[in-house]
Motif scaffolding. Structure first.
Motif, PDB file in Angstrom:
ATOM      1  N   THR A 264      -3.481   1.794   8.745  1.00  0.00           N
ATOM      2  CA  THR A 264      -4.262   2.728   7.930  1.00  0.00           C
ATOM      3  C   THR A 264      -4.947   2.006   6.784  1.00  0.00           C
ATOM      4  N   SER A 265      -4.265   1.035   6.196  1.00  0.00           N
ATOM      5  CA  SER A 265      -4.857   0.323   5.062  1.00  0.00           C
ATOM      6  C   SER A 265      -5.980  -0.609   5.500  1.00  0.00           C
ATOM      7  N   GLU A 266      -5.999  -1.013   6.766  1.00  0.00           N
ATOM      8  CA  GLU A 266      -7.063  -1.882   7.269  1.00  0.00           C
ATOM      9  C   GLU A 266      -8.316  -1.099   7.645  1.00  0.00           C
TER      10      GLU A 266
ATOM     11  N   VAL B 169      -1.958  -3.343  -0.058  1.00  0.00           N
ATOM     12  CA  VAL B 169      -1.147  -2.230   0.449  1.00  0.00           C
ATOM     13  C   VAL B 169      -0.270  -2.707   1.606  1.00  0.00           C
ATOM     14  N   LYS B 170      -0.863  -3.427   2.529  1.00  0.00           N
ATOM     15  CA  LYS B 170      -0.123  -3.910   3.694  1.00  0.00           C
ATOM     16  C   LYS B 170       0.970  -4.892   3.279  1.00  0.00           C
TER      17      LYS B 170
ATOM     18  N   SER C  46       3.776  -3.004   1.484  1.00  0.00           N
ATOM     19  CA  SER C  46       4.538  -2.227   2.453  1.00  0.00           C
ATOM     20  C   SER C  46       5.507  -3.109   3.232  1.00  0.00           C
TER      21      SER C  46
ATOM     22  N   ASN D 269      -4.802  -7.956   1.718  1.00  0.00           N
ATOM     23  CA  ASN D 269      -4.544  -6.527   1.794  1.00  0.00           C
ATOM     24  C   ASN D 269      -3.269  -6.203   1.017  1.00  0.00           C
TER      25      ASN D 269
END
Length: 104
Positions: free
Chosen positions: A73-75, A16-17, A20, A14
């Protein structure tokens, strides 16, 4: 059970995660460093030093919560897609079984 094995791989993939979390870590280090600079100038035990510590904890806590929200949210889209795919595959499998029984 087969999906559980790959679940950890998906979390690592992931982007994005992961990004972040890295930004959050960088932000935390920046807050800590700026706090050390302010306290070295103003003094460790003074009012300014205590205010710097308190504001640093608030900033890092807020950034941590934002990071958690971004991660969840990204998941969500991936979980939705996997769930929909599973349902679709189960439906196809049931229809195929039904058609096989009807043919006999």
């Amino acid at each position: 059970m087969g999906n559980d094995k790959h679940e950890g791989d998906r979390e690592d993939d992931n982007l994005v995660k992961k990004t972040s979390k890295e930004v959050n870590d960088l932000f935390g280090h920046t807050v800590d460093t700026s706090g050390k600079i302010v306290k070295s100038i103003s003094g460790e035990g003074g009012l300014v030093g205590k205010a710097t510590d308190a504001s640093g904890r608030i900033l890092k806590g807020t950034a941590g919560k934002a990071n958690d929200i971004i991660g969840k949210t990204s998941e969500a889209p991936g979980k939705f897609y996997r769930s929909a795919t599973r349902r679709h595959n189960q439906k196809d499998h049931k229809e195929q079984d039904h058609n096989d029984k009807s043919d006999k």
